[in-house]
Enzyme design. Structure first.
Site, mmCIF file in Angstrom:
data_model
loop_
_atom_site.group_PDB
_atom_site.id
_atom_site.type_symbol
_atom_site.label_atom_id
_atom_site.label_comp_id
_atom_site.label_asym_id
_atom_site.label_seq_id
_atom_site.Cartn_x
_atom_site.Cartn_y
_atom_site.Cartn_z
ATOM 1 N N ASP A 41 0.822 -1.223 0.000
ATOM 2 C CA ASP A 41 0.000 0.000 0.000
ATOM 3 C C ASP A 41 0.854 1.270 0.000
ATOM 4 O OD1 ASP A 41 -1.880 -2.031 0.553
ATOM 5 O OD2 ASP A 41 -1.911 -1.556 2.686
ATOM 6 N N GLU A 212 -11.073 -1.017 -3.378
ATOM 7 C CA GLU A 212 -10.383 -0.288 -2.311
ATOM 8 C C GLU A 212 -9.253 0.541 -2.919
ATOM 9 O OE1 GLU A 212 -9.216 -3.637 0.034
ATOM 10 O OE2 GLU A 212 -7.508 -4.126 -1.231
#
Length: 330
Positions: A41, A212
């Site tokens: 991420d 997401e």
């Protein structure tokens, strides 16, 4: 016996020289992954004369109680800044510190993060914000509680991205898991939100295929909205995008631009974009999984150049082992 010793020494010398040559070669191109360790991420950004990457520490949820950061003058040579934030400074967080997003405002650095992976409004956790005087921290809790601790429009409060609209100077928080994405207008000191004109605080801007990992940037007056699709532990994890005239959308999915290559790596997703402040150069920073590794937490951070077609659409990104060449910010 003496001859054996001489040959062994010669071999060692050759190996040492070979290693030195490889080291020099590596300095001319970053190579993927860009730094050692399991990190996911990644949020990439430029502060001053350095590139920065703020990733999730990729481990079991209970072990995700801190975040490291990395800085570089050229996208190739990276310095690790360990534990820029941890749960010792965030009393309400106890696991699953995820997907940092950072921005500079009024000579302060604000780090937004998710924590605790809450599954309902009854649990403690959600999206928090921490503040520091330097990019490398240390970061302290800005509120003493989560900024968002409830589900709004079905969006799990994770995967936050803080965005300053270059057109208006407005700061937005774009976030959401569970296939829902919200946008909210941050107040001046990042302690809460300013409702939109219709009175709503959280507006859903979910495009088709969204799962997401939202990210937004502006190019040529257009808003590029990007997100991750597929399952985060699977090979189908990928990045898609849309373009609109407003940060509110509507965002119509154009297609995927980052995905696995069975010859290189799988599960390429949850990215960010860095633009060189003086050049028309864009880089996509993302995580992926090494081939043959089935551990869900074994994710590594990589960088590729991201290019555009004449009509403004993003060209598909080829994931590589080579990565990118050095590019100074001077």
């Amino acid at each position: 016996m003496k001859m054996r010793i001489f040959l062994t020494a010669a071999c060692c010398c050759a190996l040492a020289l070979s290693g030195y040559a490889q080291k020099v070669k590596d300095k001319k191109q970053n190579g993927n992954p860009v730094f050692e360790g399991w990190y996911a991420d990644p949020e990439g950004i430029v502060f001053g004369k350095k590139y920065w990457i703020y990733p999730t520490y990729s481990a079991r949820y209970r072990e995700q109680v801190f975040m490291d950061a990395f800085s570089s003058p050229d996208l190739v040579n990276w310095t690790k800044h360990p534990r820029v934030i941890d749960t010792a400074a965030i009393k309400w967080a106890n696991k699953a510190m995820w997907a940092p997003s950072i921005i500079e405002k009024d000579k302060k650095y604000y780090l937004f993060f998710g924590a605790n992976d809450i599954q309902s409004d009854k649990e403690t956790g959600g999206i928090g914000v921490a503040v520091a005087d330097k990019p490398e921290g240390p970061y302290k809790d800005h509120l003493g509680k989560p900024l968002i601790d409830k589900f709004h429009n079905g969006a799990q409060p994770i995967d936050q991205f803080v965005y300053r609209d270059p057109k208006t100077g407005t700061y937005y928080l774009i976030y959401g898991g569970w296939s829902h994405c919200n946008i909210a207008k941050l107040n001046n000191d990042f302690t809460g939100f300013i409702p939109f004109e219709d009175g709503k605080t959280f507006k859903e801007i979910t495009p088709q295929g969204y799962v997401e990992g939202p990210f937004m940037f502006m190019k040529d007056g257009k808003y590029y909205f990007m997100w991750s699709e597929g399952g985060w532990t699977g090979p189908d994890y990928s990045v898609a995008y849309a373009i609109a005239d407003s940060p509110m959308g509507p965002f119509k999915r154009i297609g995927k631009i980052l995905q696995q290559d069975p010859a290189v790596a799988t599960g390429a997703g949850h990215h960010s974009v860095i633009k060189h402040p003086k050049k028309d150069k864009y880089f996509i920073v993302y995580h992926r999984r090494p081939l043959g590794d089935n551990n869900g937490n074994h994710r590594v951070t990589c960088i590729e150049e991201m290019k555009f077609a004449k009509d403004g659409t993003i060209q598909p990104v080829k994931i590589t082992f080579e990565g990118v060449k050095p590019l100074s910010l001077k």
